[in-house]
Scaffold this active site. Structure first.
Site, mmCIF file in Angstrom:
data_model
loop_
_atom_site.group_PDB
_atom_site.id
_atom_site.type_symbol
_atom_site.label_atom_id
_atom_site.label_comp_id
_atom_site.label_asym_id
_atom_site.label_seq_id
_atom_site.Cartn_x
_atom_site.Cartn_y
_atom_site.Cartn_z
ATOM 1 C CE1 TYR A 273 8.594 5.569 -2.189
ATOM 2 C CE2 TYR A 273 8.699 7.296 -0.369
ATOM 3 C CZ TYR A 273 8.950 7.548 -1.693
ATOM 4 O OH TYR A 273 8.831 8.893 -2.824
ATOM 5 C CE1 TYR B 40 8.312 -3.387 -11.083
ATOM 6 C CE2 TYR B 40 6.459 -1.937 -8.886
ATOM 7 C CZ TYR B 40 7.627 -2.007 -11.085
ATOM 8 O OH TYR B 40 6.378 -1.445 -11.420
ATOM 9 N N GLY C 131 1.709 9.555 -13.696
ATOM 10 C CA GLY C 131 1.671 10.699 -12.769
ATOM 11 C C GLY C 131 1.622 11.472 -12.193
ATOM 12 C CD GLN C 132 0.146 15.461 -6.898
ATOM 13 O OE1 GLN C 132 -1.164 14.490 -6.574
ATOM 14 N NE2 GLN C 132 1.433 14.725 -6.345
ATOM 15 C CG LEU D 239 9.284 13.029 -12.342
ATOM 16 C CD1 LEU D 239 7.947 14.293 -12.557
ATOM 17 C CD2 LEU D 239 10.285 14.016 -10.851
ATOM 18 C CG ASP E 200 9.292 -1.147 -16.248
ATOM 19 O OD1 ASP E 200 8.559 -1.071 -15.812
ATOM 20 O OD2 ASP E 200 10.188 -1.185 -15.645
ATOM 21 C CD GLN F 36 5.145 1.239 -4.595
ATOM 22 O OE1 GLN F 36 4.348 1.658 -4.861
ATOM 23 N NE2 GLN F 36 5.838 0.577 -3.812
ATOM 24 N NE ARG G 78 -0.614 11.792 -3.127
ATOM 25 C CZ ARG G 78 1.157 11.825 -2.346
ATOM 26 N NH1 ARG G 78 1.267 11.342 -3.443
ATOM 27 N NH2 ARG G 78 1.525 12.087 -1.425
ATOM 28 C CD GLU H 222 7.785 8.175 4.534
ATOM 29 O OE1 GLU H 222 8.174 7.321 4.735
ATOM 30 O OE2 GLU H 222 6.902 9.193 4.980
#
Ligand code: NAP
Ligand code: GDD
Length: 350
Positions: free
Chosen positions: A160, A102, A12-13, A87, A58, A90, A195, A138
């Site tokens: 999330y 998920y 990822g980023q 890190l 995973d 989803q 991103r 968030e």
């Protein structure tokens, strides 16, 4: 000194920047990657792939986590520092409403699996491990205090964010209950050229880049407007490269703790769009209201931005602005990309 790091989310980023950063500090790096049906999903780490030890795994599967951690311990008998950066996630807020179960399995229960694996190691090894959890602004959701800092109560507004709140408290619980060196970084939005394309900054930048080389918007009938969701929400945006530096600093302290990383400036999505267009010489004028609002090129009257309600979320986080005084004072964290302008210039790849 034999320094080892394990990174979940290495493709990822943040994971890819962190891997580059730690390689420069002579860490031996392990990363967990997911199997993909068509291609190797290594775009962000292609240039350093050969210097990394990548293992399939995973966060939804304990045995894969146990297996990679066991391998690291067995193959690195002399290890003195073992940092684990969790890190993997989803990470898309809107998509978490579509795949909430998920998202919970990865972003909440996944952290439990990893922490429990560490908890069950021998004390000798456990004492060498330092754990970083990717917590998020968030979690503040419908904010209960402005600006938000470490002590601000959480009020999550998406599956999330709920999953991340679970992980955040679990880290604290394992730190206090089992004496793990475990930290959570409460990071506000951070962006970069890496991103994902469906986050708002990258989506806008990609569009602006796509029209940058057009000679005249007036004669180009093929221009399709950029379709946006809620352009009135406000975010505190920084650069990912600065934020991964902060993650590392958290794990270098004498004691584990939680820290906010933020720029302390908030901007509407609308202004992010305005500034990005201005960078290529286009001044937008906005007309209409709600879903009928449109952004026009002031010169040619071409419609360049429209609202599409498919991008609205069932619950929105309207305002984020962080107070990172604790990280700045205690960690000496100081972002290099210290204005939104610098971030946008970097993303436009000038
Ligand atoms: P990102 O670009 O979406 O990367 C997410 C990473 O997680 C990818 O490597 C992805 O692998 C991996 N992943 C997804 N599902 C997984 C699973 N089931 N098992 C193992 N790995 C999985 O996210 P980011 O922007 O780098 O963010 C890194 C972390 O910080 C995330 O936990 C995110 O929630 C959190 N965070 C981000 C921000 C931000 O503004 N960027 C702010 C606060 C917190 P694939 O490549 O295979 O999909
Ligand atoms: N993605 C997206 N796409 N967002 C849009 C769009 C659009 O077309 N139009 C408006 N927005 C608004 C969203 O409604 C939100 O208010 C804001 O732009 C930012 O959206 P994202 O870029 O998707 O980021 P986010 O703030 O929801 O979440 C990101 O930051 C969090 C930290 O606060 C993600 O990186 C999370 O993983 C991270 O935890």
């Amino acid at each position: 000194m034999n320094k080892i790091a394990l990174i979940t989310g290495i493709t990822g980023q943040d994971g890819s920047y962190l891997a580059e950063f730690l390689l420069k500090k002579n860490y031996k790096i392990y990363g967990i990657v997911r199997r993909n049906s068509t291609v190797f999903n290594y775009k962000n780490i292609d240039h350093i792939k050969n210097e990394l030890n990548l293992r399939y795994g995973d966060l939804t599967e304990s045995s894969s986590l146990f297996s990679v951690i066991s391998e690291i311990i067995n193959d690195n008998k002399e290890l003195s520092v073992f940092e684990i950066y969790n890190l993997g996630a989803q990470s898309h807020v809107k998509i978490s409403f579509e795949i909430p179960e998920y998202t919970t399995n990865v972003d909440a229960t996944g952290t439990l699996k990893l922490l429990d694996c560490i908890k069950n190691l021998s004390e000798n090894i456990r004492n060498k491990i330092r754990f970083y959890q990717a917590s998020t602004s968030e979690m503040y959701g419908a904010v209960l205090e402005v600006p938000q800092k470490e002590t601000t109560p959480f009020n999550p507004q998406s599956p999330y964010a709920c999953a991340k709140v679970y992980s955040h408290f679990l880290v604290k619980n394992y730190r206090e209950g089992y004496n793990l060196f475990a930290c959570s970084g409460i990071l506000f939005n951070h962006e970069s050229q890496r991103r994902g394309d469906n986050f708002v900054t990258k989506k806008v930048i990609n569009y602006v880049k796509s029209i940058k080389n057009k000679d005249s918007l007036e004669i180009d009938n093929n221009i399709k407007p950029l379709k946006m969701g809620n352009i009135n929400s406000k975010r505190d945006w920084g650069h990912a490269k600065d934020y991964i530096n902060g993650m590392w600093l958290m794990l270098q302290q004498d004691n584990p703790d939680d820290y906010v990383l933020a720029m302390g400036q908030t901007t509407t999505v609308r202004d992010f769009i305005n500034i990005s267009f201005l960078k290529i010489g286009i001044k937008l004028k906005w007309e209409g209201e709600g879903v009928d609002e449109k952004g026009y090129d002031e010169k040619t009257n071409t419609v360049l931005v429209e609202i599409n309600k498919k991008y609205f979320r069932p619950c929105e986080v309207e305002l984020l602005i962080g107070d990172s005084s604790k990280a700045r004072n205690k960690l000496g964290w100081k972002p290099e990309y210290d204005t939104l302008d610098k971030l946008i210039d970097d993303m436009l790849d000038y």
